[in-house]
Motif scaffolding. Structure first.
Motif, PDB file in Angstrom:
ATOM      1  N   SER A  89       4.040 -10.832 -36.892  1.00 43.65           N
ATOM      2  CA  SER A  89       3.402 -12.103 -37.236  1.00 43.65           C
ATOM      3  C   SER A  89       3.542 -13.064 -36.071  1.00 43.65           C
ATOM      4  O   SER A  89       4.531 -13.024 -35.321  1.00 43.65           O
ATOM      5  CB  SER A  89       4.041 -12.723 -38.483  1.00 43.65           C
ATOM      6  N   THR A  90       2.553 -13.935 -35.922  1.00 41.62           N
ATOM      7  CA  THR A  90       2.599 -14.930 -34.851  1.00 41.62           C
ATOM      8  C   THR A  90       2.440 -16.325 -35.432  1.00 41.62           C
ATOM      9  O   THR A  90       1.673 -16.541 -36.370  1.00 41.62           O
ATOM     10  CB  THR A  90       1.490 -14.681 -33.809  1.00 41.62           C
ATOM     11  N   PHE A  91       3.162 -17.269 -34.851  1.00 39.01           N
ATOM     12  CA  PHE A  91       3.109 -18.666 -35.263  1.00 39.01           C
ATOM     13  C   PHE A  91       2.591 -19.529 -34.111  1.00 39.01           C
ATOM     14  O   PHE A  91       2.692 -19.153 -32.938  1.00 39.01           O
ATOM     15  CB  PHE A  91       4.498 -19.185 -35.650  1.00 39.01           C
ATOM     16  N   SER A  92       2.071 -20.703 -34.463  1.00 42.41           N
ATOM     17  CA  SER A  92       1.712 -21.730 -33.486  1.00 42.41           C
ATOM     18  C   SER A  92       2.471 -22.999 -33.810  1.00 42.41           C
ATOM     19  O   SER A  92       2.648 -23.347 -34.988  1.00 42.41           O
ATOM     20  CB  SER A  92       0.209 -22.016 -33.525  1.00 42.41           C
ATOM     21  N   PHE A  93       2.918 -23.690 -32.763  1.00 45.80           N
ATOM     22  CA  PHE A  93       3.619 -24.968 -32.933  1.00 45.80           C
ATOM     23  C   PHE A  93       2.896 -26.085 -32.186  1.00 45.80           C
ATOM     24  O   PHE A  93       3.520 -26.980 -31.611  1.00 45.80           O
ATOM     25  CB  PHE A  93       5.075 -24.838 -32.453  1.00 45.80           C
ATOM     26  N   VAL A 127       2.247 -27.733 -39.032  1.00 45.31           N
ATOM     27  CA  VAL A 127       3.310 -28.164 -39.951  1.00 45.31           C
ATOM     28  C   VAL A 127       4.611 -28.388 -39.193  1.00 45.31           C
ATOM     29  O   VAL A 127       5.342 -29.350 -39.433  1.00 45.31           O
ATOM     30  CB  VAL A 127       3.504 -27.109 -41.062  1.00 45.31           C
ATOM     31  N   VAL A 128       4.913 -27.495 -38.265  1.00 43.05           N
ATOM     32  CA  VAL A 128       6.072 -27.585 -37.385  1.00 43.05           C
ATOM     33  C   VAL A 128       5.557 -27.579 -35.955  1.00 43.05           C
ATOM     34  O   VAL A 128       4.746 -26.729 -35.595  1.00 43.05           O
ATOM     35  CB  VAL A 128       7.033 -26.408 -37.616  1.00 43.05           C
ATOM     36  N   THR A 129       5.992 -28.516 -35.137  1.00 42.96           N
ATOM     37  CA  THR A 129       5.458 -28.607 -33.782  1.00 42.96           C
ATOM     38  C   THR A 129       6.548 -28.659 -32.722  1.00 42.96           C
ATOM     39  O   THR A 129       7.664 -29.137 -32.969  1.00 42.96           O
ATOM     40  CB  THR A 129       4.553 -29.846 -33.637  1.00 42.96           C
ATOM     41  N   GLU A 148       3.466 -27.984 -27.699  1.00 41.68           N
ATOM     42  CA  GLU A 148       2.804 -26.697 -27.524  1.00 41.68           C
ATOM     43  C   GLU A 148       3.871 -25.633 -27.718  1.00 41.68           C
ATOM     44  O   GLU A 148       5.020 -25.799 -27.298  1.00 41.68           O
ATOM     45  CB  GLU A 148       2.202 -26.548 -26.123  1.00 41.68           C
ATOM     46  N   GLY A 149       3.507 -24.536 -28.333  1.00 39.97           N
ATOM     47  CA  GLY A 149       4.486 -23.477 -28.525  1.00 39.97           C
ATOM     48  C   GLY A 149       3.998 -22.453 -29.510  1.00 39.97           C
ATOM     49  O   GLY A 149       3.008 -22.644 -30.223  1.00 39.97           O
TER      50      GLY A 149
END
Length: 363
Positions: free
Chosen positions: A170-174, A179-181, A184-185
């Protein structure tokens, strides 16, 4: 549309990272953020990277997907999903989405599977988890990898299982509006120790594990800085409050739009707990020009909105692909829009957006 929730805790951790002198990709906060992510996602491994697109790219590279391989993706998604497939030279196979959840249609995936299919990327659109139960069954029977583009769904779950362990990886974006930052990340989470090892190597220019400045594979500079990780750590600590505040906004919209014949909000599947990222609706019967006119009207009233994503096959640079019929995605692209959704929204602001939208739809 969005405003990040930044508190004294983020400032404290950021200044601590700054004062430590470790401002690039080494530092305690990088390790700490990865540990926090394994807990939140109930996953064995987590590797933070520079952004969500890099996370998808590395996931595909780590799984050795490339030229000659087919990757099934939904027509309705942010373009990063498509781009990551193109980065590795694979062929995107584009299918329709579910009319209720707007996530990839499992039956469309079944019909699109071929002997060349290597992976399916399920996108948790606007925070709603895809149908991973059926997708995992399909992929398992076909010997195909399942990737969750969970850029928008951290904190969500399906049948009590958190986003992060619903797929092979799974991959997330920040990004700043998530929702969570971390500004950039991104991150890649998986149960597979070997995949995690490959991802970590690839994000660090392909550096050899034991030989300094020796690169035995083509790598990338996809590392997250300790400064960004410091912000991320604070956000991850605050995730229960961030989710709760956003859910309050989403629930208020639901009450205000209940029974409206003009609007159909994105639906929810049984057993799914969506991450309350961005509240989105369809304007019933609207053509693209009508939807755009409504958005312009809202803009004159000080309300920013966004159209639902265009179909990925409509991107002019895409020349080598296979697309199955996508009537649901096409309808979403012309009639869907997303509304302001962020933790600090007050009830009267939600009511102002909702009443303004309903009036605009009646014109």
């Amino acid at each position: 549309m969005s405003r990040p929730s930044i508190t004294d805790l983020e400032r404290k951790y950021l200044l601590d990272a700054f004062d430590s002198g470790w401002i690039s990709s080494l530092g305690d906060y990088v390790v700490r953020a990865e540990d926090q992510l394994t807990t939140i996602a109930s996953s064995a491994h987590a590797a933070v990277v520079s952004n969500g697109t890099a996370a998808l790219h590395l996931a595909l590279l780590g799984l050795d997907i490339g030229p000659g391989d087919e990757v099934i993706i939904p027509s309705t998604t942010y373009v990063a999903t498509l781009n990551a497939v193109l980065y590795v030279g694979a062929l995107p196979v584009i299918v329709d989405v579910d009319p209720i959840t707007w996530c990839i249609d499992s039956e469309a995936v079944r019909e699109a599977l071929t002997t060349n299919t290597r992976a399916v990327i399920a996108v948790d659109l606007y925070g709603h988890p895809a149908d991973y139960v059926l997708l995992k069954e399909l992929c398992g029977q076909a010997g195909v990898l399942l990737i969750a583009d969970a850029a928008e769904s951290i904190g969500g779950s399906l049948h009590g299982m958190p986003v992060g362990v619903l797929a092979d990886v799974s991959t997330f974006s920040f990004f700043g509006n998530k929702v969570v930052t971390s500004g950039e990340g991104g991150a890649i989470v998986t149960e597979d120790a070997e995949l995690d090892r490959r991802v970590r190597k690839l994000r660090n220019q392909g550096n050899h594990e034991n030989r300094r400045y020796f690169h035995d594979v083509l790598g990338y500079n996809y590392r997250m800085t300790n400064l960004a990780a410091a912000i991320l750590c604070a956000q991850l600590e605050r995730i229960p409050d961030l989710l709760s505040a956003r859910q309050r906004v989403v629930d208020h919209y639901d009450r205000l739009f209940e029974g409206s014949p003009a609007l159909t909000p994105q639906g929810r599947a049984p057993g799914a707990s969506a991450s309350p990222w961005m509240y989105s609706v369809q304007v019933e019967g609207a053509a693209a020009a009508q939807r755009d006119e409504i958005m312009l009207k809202l803009r004159t009233e000080g309300i920013e909105t966004r159209p639902v994503f265009n179909t990925v096959q409509s991107m002019p640079y895409l020349t080598d692909f296979r697309a199955h019929p996508t009537p649901i995605a096409h309808n979403l692209a012309k009639s869907g829009l997303s509304l302001p959704t962020f933790p600090a929204m007050k009830p009267d602001e939600v009511e102002y957006v909702a009443s303004s939208l309903l009036r605009a739809c009646a014109l």
